[in-house]
Design an enzyme around this catalytic site. Structure first.
Site, mmCIF file in Angstrom:
data_model
loop_
_atom_site.group_PDB
_atom_site.id
_atom_site.type_symbol
_atom_site.label_atom_id
_atom_site.label_comp_id
_atom_site.label_asym_id
_atom_site.label_seq_id
_atom_site.Cartn_x
_atom_site.Cartn_y
_atom_site.Cartn_z
ATOM 1 N N GLY A 90 1.231 -1.311 -0.216
ATOM 2 C CA GLY A 90 -0.071 -0.048 0.205
ATOM 3 C C GLY A 90 0.541 0.838 0.582
ATOM 4 N N GLN A 141 2.699 9.929 1.249
ATOM 5 C CA GLN A 141 4.119 9.611 1.958
ATOM 6 C C GLN A 141 5.386 9.590 0.115
ATOM 7 O OE1 GLN A 141 2.408 4.782 2.318
ATOM 8 N NE2 GLN A 141 4.723 5.178 3.703
ATOM 9 N N CYS A 177 6.113 -0.227 7.341
ATOM 10 C CA CYS A 177 6.260 1.743 6.670
ATOM 11 C C CYS A 177 6.124 1.300 6.211
ATOM 12 C CB CYS A 177 5.118 1.819 7.453
ATOM 13 S SG CYS A 177 4.856 3.583 7.185
ATOM 14 N N LEU A 178 6.395 1.605 4.995
ATOM 15 C CA LEU A 178 7.452 2.313 4.097
ATOM 16 C C LEU A 178 8.016 3.272 4.366
ATOM 17 C CD1 LEU A 178 6.420 1.453 0.538
ATOM 18 C CD2 LEU A 178 8.519 0.207 1.600
ATOM 19 N N HIS A 203 -4.684 0.824 7.387
ATOM 20 C CA HIS A 203 -2.881 1.441 7.712
ATOM 21 C C HIS A 203 -2.936 2.709 7.046
ATOM 22 C CE1 HIS A 203 1.969 1.020 7.398
ATOM 23 N NE2 HIS A 203 1.674 1.528 6.793
ATOM 24 N N GLU A 204 -3.892 2.639 5.324
ATOM 25 C CA GLU A 204 -3.000 3.257 3.731
ATOM 26 C C GLU A 204 -4.330 4.618 5.199
ATOM 27 O OE1 GLU A 204 -0.807 3.351 2.898
ATOM 28 O OE2 GLU A 204 -0.219 1.455 2.936
ATOM 29 N N HIS A 254 -2.937 7.091 7.161
ATOM 30 C CA HIS A 254 -1.799 8.468 6.840
ATOM 31 C C HIS A 254 -2.029 8.967 5.958
ATOM 32 C CE1 HIS A 254 2.100 6.490 6.075
ATOM 33 N NE2 HIS A 254 1.737 4.905 5.722
HETATM 34 ZN ZN ZN Z 1 2.689 2.930 5.993
#
Ligand code: ZN
Length: 214
Positions: free
Chosen positions: A68, A73, A126-127, A168-169, A172
């Site tokens: 995701g 991000q 998480c990226l 999660h997304e 964000h």
């Molecule tokens: Zn993330």
């Protein structure tokens, strides 16, 4: 916080971002864009630019790789995210975590609410927080509403791992990182997580590291 780049119109900033070929640079925890509420998408990008932006998010997510990616991000404060999970995991992991394959989806202006009271706790990462993972207890099932990239209404129940991804997304897009909801005693480097905590469930990690599971 007002920095010069914030005063450039959103569409222009996205155009600049897309001027470079290939995956977009990811912003890491500590960047204020990850802590702001995003603007609802309301035509700020014209349809062609939106399609190019979504495609760039897709390429960036796949390259990372991740399951995701939310617009903040890549430094864009718009309420847009993409998800996709081919779920290349062993059968026992798939069953324990409900990690069913999730086709590519675009989430525009998503919001979620819990369905039922059940919670599920597993390691996630998480990226934007590279190198670490932690256990997060999340709703086992959520109802997601919003739109898709063509403006069609979205109203769907997600369960298992896809429910974790959409929470999660969407978080964000509200300026929330998974660490805000994590069991901090579970925080593990990727190396430690791979070495010690690859079990299908987080039970052994909870006992050894000293945290509670729902
Ligand atoms: Zn993330």
């Amino acid at each position: 916080m007002d920095t010069p780049s914030d005063r450039v119109p959103l569409a222009e900033r996205v155009e600049r971002l897309l001027a470079e070929e290939g995956p977009l640079p990811l912003v890491a925890a500590g960047h204020p864009v990850l802590r702001r509420r995003t603007e609802p998408y309301d035509g700020q990008l014209d349809p062609v630019l939106l399609a190019r932006f979504v495609q760039a998010l897709r390429v960036t997510m796949r390259t990372a790789p991740g399951v995701g990616l939310a617009a903040p991000q890549v430094g864009v404060g718009l309420r847009i995210a993409v998800i996709e999970d081919p779920a290349p995991v062993p059968e026992e992991v798939r069953v324990a975590r409900g990690r069913e394959p999730q086709p590519f989806r675009v989430l525009v202006n998503p919001r979620y609410e819990p369905v039922g009271a059940e919670r599920a706790a597993f390691f996630e990462g998480c990226l934007s927080v590279p190198g670490y993972q932690a256990v997060v207890a999340r709703h086992a099932s959520v109802r997601l509403t919003g739109q898709d990239e063509d403006g069609r209404a979205l109203d769907e129940v997600f369960t298992g791992w896809p429910a974790r991804i959409v929470q999660h997304e969407t978080d964000h897009l509200d300026g929330t990182l998974y660490l805000d909801r994590a069991e901090m005693r579970s925080l593990s480097s990727n190396e430690a997580a791979a070495r010690y905590w690859a079990q299908p469930t987080a039970g052994e990690a909870a006992r050894a590291l000293g945290f509670d599971l729902p």
